[in-house]
Motif scaffolding. Sequence first.
Motif, PDB file in Angstrom:
ATOM      1  N   PRO A  39       0.790  -0.995  -0.158  1.00 22.82           N
ATOM      2  CA  PRO A  39      -0.128   0.130   0.135  1.00 22.82           C
ATOM      3  C   PRO A  39       0.677   1.281   0.129  1.00 22.82           C
ATOM      4  N   SER A  40       0.198   2.326  -0.448  1.00 23.96           N
ATOM      5  CA  SER A  40       1.089   3.577  -0.404  1.00 23.96           C
ATOM      6  C   SER A  40       0.916   4.232   0.979  1.00 23.96           C
ATOM      7  N   ASP A  41       1.694   5.165   1.288  1.00 25.11           N
ATOM      8  CA  ASP A  41       1.556   5.975   2.323  1.00 25.11           C
ATOM      9  C   ASP A  41       0.358   6.932   2.234  1.00 25.11           C
ATOM     10  N   ARG A  42      -0.389   7.216   3.396  1.00 23.78           N
ATOM     11  CA  ARG A  42      -1.674   7.687   3.270  1.00 23.78           C
ATOM     12  C   ARG A  42      -1.494   9.098   3.261  1.00 23.78           C
ATOM     13  N   PRO A  43      -0.763   9.758   4.367  1.00 23.67           N
ATOM     14  CA  PRO A  43      -0.960  11.335   4.448  1.00 23.67           C
ATOM     15  C   PRO A  43      -0.925  12.000   3.129  1.00 23.67           C
ATOM     16  N   PRO A  44       0.149  11.749   2.238  1.00 24.24           N
ATOM     17  CA  PRO A  44       0.071  12.676   0.878  1.00 24.24           C
ATOM     18  C   PRO A  44      -0.963  12.395   0.034  1.00 24.24           C
ATOM     19  N   LEU A  45      -1.900  11.275   0.337  1.00 16.39           N
ATOM     20  CA  LEU A  45      -2.908  11.128  -0.900  1.00 16.39           C
ATOM     21  C   LEU A  45      -3.990  12.215  -0.724  1.00 16.39           C
ATOM     22  N   SER A  46      -4.340  12.908   0.349  1.00 18.04           N
ATOM     23  CA  SER A  46      -5.327  13.973   0.507  1.00 18.04           C
ATOM     24  C   SER A  46      -4.838  15.254   0.096  1.00 18.04           C
ATOM     25  N   LYS A  47      -3.510  15.208   0.109  1.00 12.58           N
ATOM     26  CA  LYS A  47      -2.810  16.362  -0.339  1.00 12.58           C
ATOM     27  C   LYS A  47      -1.932  16.473  -1.647  1.00 12.58           C
ATOM     28  N   GLN A  48      -0.706  16.066  -1.370  1.00 14.01           N
ATOM     29  CA  GLN A  48       0.381  16.287  -2.668  1.00 14.01           C
ATOM     30  C   GLN A  48      -0.074  15.438  -3.769  1.00 14.01           C
ATOM     31  N   VAL A  49      -0.425  14.295  -3.520  1.00 14.48           N
ATOM     32  CA  VAL A  49      -0.873  13.230  -4.487  1.00 14.48           C
ATOM     33  C   VAL A  49      -2.089  13.888  -5.303  1.00 14.48           C
ATOM     34  N   LEU A  50      -3.107  13.980  -4.613  1.00 18.37           N
ATOM     35  CA  LEU A  50      -4.255  14.581  -4.992  1.00 18.37           C
ATOM     36  C   LEU A  50      -4.184  15.910  -5.736  1.00 18.37           C
ATOM     37  N   ALA A  51      -3.292  16.646  -5.409  1.00 17.49           N
ATOM     38  CA  ALA A  51      -3.108  18.013  -5.894  1.00 17.49           C
ATOM     39  C   ALA A  51      -2.171  17.978  -7.358  1.00 17.49           C
ATOM     40  N   GLY A  52      -1.383  16.747  -7.242  1.00 18.20           N
ATOM     41  CA  GLY A  52      -0.706  16.648  -8.618  1.00 18.20           C
ATOM     42  C   GLY A  52       0.733  17.278  -8.179  1.00 18.20           C
ATOM     43  N   THR A  53       1.131  17.369  -7.161  1.00 22.67           N
ATOM     44  CA  THR A  53       2.487  18.037  -6.586  1.00 22.67           C
ATOM     45  C   THR A  53       3.524  16.914  -6.451  1.00 22.67           C
ATOM     46  N   MET A  54       2.980  15.622  -6.066  1.00 24.42           N
ATOM     47  CA  MET A  54       3.715  14.534  -6.030  1.00 24.42           C
ATOM     48  C   MET A  54       3.494  13.280  -6.778  1.00 24.42           C
ATOM     49  N   ALA A  55       4.468  12.626  -7.354  1.00 24.16           N
ATOM     50  CA  ALA A  55       4.245  11.465  -8.207  1.00 24.16           C
ATOM     51  C   ALA A  55       3.410  10.183  -7.386  1.00 24.16           C
ATOM     52  N   PRO A  56       2.522   9.625  -7.839  1.00 26.56           N
ATOM     53  CA  PRO A  56       2.073   8.602  -7.027  1.00 26.56           C
ATOM     54  C   PRO A  56       2.909   7.415  -6.486  1.00 26.56           C
ATOM     55  N   HIS A  57       4.058   7.203  -7.380  1.00 31.27           N
ATOM     56  CA  HIS A  57       5.255   6.090  -6.849  1.00 31.27           C
ATOM     57  C   HIS A  57       6.103   6.941  -5.635  1.00 31.27           C
ATOM     58  N   ASP A  58       6.036   8.117  -5.383  1.00 31.96           N
ATOM     59  CA  ASP A  58       6.860   8.645  -4.217  1.00 31.96           C
ATOM     60  C   ASP A  58       6.212   8.602  -3.161  1.00 31.96           C
ATOM     61  N   ALA A  59       4.848   8.213  -3.171  1.00 35.61           N
ATOM     62  CA  ALA A  59       4.139   8.029  -1.778  1.00 35.61           C
ATOM     63  C   ALA A  59       4.069   6.719  -1.265  1.00 35.61           C
ATOM     64  N   ARG A  60       5.260   6.269  -0.824  1.00 34.08           N
ATOM     65  CA  ARG A  60       5.667   5.229  -0.294  1.00 34.08           C
ATOM     66  C   ARG A  60       5.681   5.085   1.095  1.00 34.08           C
ATOM     67  N   LEU A  61       5.490   3.810   1.844  1.00 29.83           N
ATOM     68  CA  LEU A  61       5.566   3.664   3.165  1.00 29.83           C
ATOM     69  C   LEU A  61       7.069   3.837   3.576  1.00 29.83           C
ATOM     70  N   PRO A  62       7.261   4.050   4.870  1.00 29.63           N
ATOM     71  CA  PRO A  62       8.598   4.113   5.222  1.00 29.63           C
ATOM     72  C   PRO A  62       9.559   2.892   5.193  1.00 29.63           C
ATOM     73  N   GLN A  63       8.702   1.747   5.204  1.00 25.18           N
ATOM     74  CA  GLN A  63       9.439   0.640   5.398  1.00 25.18           C
ATOM     75  C   GLN A  63       9.776  -0.017   3.823  1.00 25.18           C
ATOM     76  N   ALA A  64       9.075   0.599   3.010  1.00 27.05           N
ATOM     77  CA  ALA A  64       9.139   0.170   1.637  1.00 27.05           C
ATOM     78  C   ALA A  64      10.689  -0.152   0.929  1.00 27.05           C
ATOM     79  N   SER A  65      11.581   0.842   1.327  1.00 28.25           N
ATOM     80  CA  SER A  65      12.965   0.856   0.934  1.00 28.25           C
ATOM     81  C   SER A  65      13.687  -0.362   1.718  1.00 28.25           C
ATOM     82  N   VAL A  66      13.266  -0.990   2.662  1.00 28.67           N
ATOM     83  CA  VAL A  66      14.291  -1.947   3.477  1.00 28.67           C
ATOM     84  C   VAL A  66      13.278  -3.402   3.822  1.00 28.67           C
ATOM     85  N   LEU A  67      12.459  -3.574   2.437  1.00 32.65           N
ATOM     86  CA  LEU A  67      11.755  -4.876   2.694  1.00 32.65           C
ATOM     87  C   LEU A  67      12.695  -5.917   2.555  1.00 32.65           C
TER      88      LEU A  67
END
Length: 401
Positions: A39-67
């Motif tokens: 799943p994506s990180d939720r806080p940016p979804l109602s703000k940056q991603v919805l506004a188009g100022t953040m790419a969807p793939h950048d809304a990553r959970l903090p643990q995604a890079s250490v799986l």
Amino acid sequence: MDHIAIVGASLAGLSAAEAVRGAGFGGTLTVLDAAPEIPSDRPPLSKQVLAGTMAPHDARLPQASVLEDLDLDLRLGVGATGFSAADRTLHLSDGSTLTADGIVLATGGTPRRLPDAIGGSLEGVHVLRDLDHCLAIREDLGRAPRRVVVIGAGFIGAEVASTSRELGLEVSMVEALPLPMQRVLPGEIGGFVAEVHRDHGVDVRLGVGVAALEGGDRVERVRLTDGSTLDADVVVVGVGVSPTVDWLEGSGLTLDDGIVCDATCRAAPGVVAAGDLARWPNERYGEVMRVEQWEHAIEQGTHAGRRLVAGDTGEVFAPIPWFWSDQYDRKIQVAGRVGPDDEVRVVVGSIEERRFVAMFRRGDRCTAVLGVNRPAQVIRARMRMGEPGGLAWSDALTLYE
């Protein structure tokens, strides 16, 4: 234990996975999730991603890079459909079963929707919980709509209203309660939130419900319980979430607005729960609570993972709840637990200037602090509340002198 299974690759579930490995567990660690990807990180979804100022793939959970470092048996697209707490056996959506020595339940919550009978299934009617929801709303907002109607003035609703206004759209925000965020904030503060939105051109309708959504295949109007109507090309429903526990009926666990746990997050022998679905007694506040907050999911997931590995020596989980919301140029931060009868006092700034700190009192203790564009002061109070004995009200009043 040789095998631990975590149900839910959520923020809480992956935090538990990190904690399990961090506690020295070297056995098989299985993580299941019905979704086909993390799943994506939720806080940016109602703000940056919805506004188009953040790419969807950048809304990553903090643990995604250490799986990869966690050496997981990661099974995406495989959900749990049933559970037996007696022998810790999971029934899975692919028809198989899985029995483990320890189980972490972290399947989160499901957004509440309006009933189909009043038009909740019309095209153009959305909820916002995951990336697919966000992208569907963003696509609709890109169709040059005349008007957006947000139903619910909680944090999700208020943030969607804020983002939509900043995109230049006409917005109405409808709330059945007399004030925004009334379930978590007192009237004076909820009134401030309403005025901030009105300052930015939102048509705020309070104390009125939704009678029906009207249109052909697609929503065109929202009819309210006071008889008025609002034109609507896009409707976003933000009326809370329900803990995802239906699959646990008959499991032997106690279900009551979530999974009922003890003070250590233990739901049954060898079974812990964390995140939006866990309901437990927080001894710091003398209250049984279920918390739907980003940082809480990390803290409780971490605690639940460690507690599972520790066995019966697990410590109680007594955090200070903490959440924030970005609306326009205002950052609202709350640390602590606000009760409906708590006394509130503004100690720094003023509500009128839209930049202040408010303290909340229950007896001789400071139970919470709220700040608007005052992050340093909120953090200072939060640290003091976390000290042994908490923060006395007399000390709270002199904290910023």
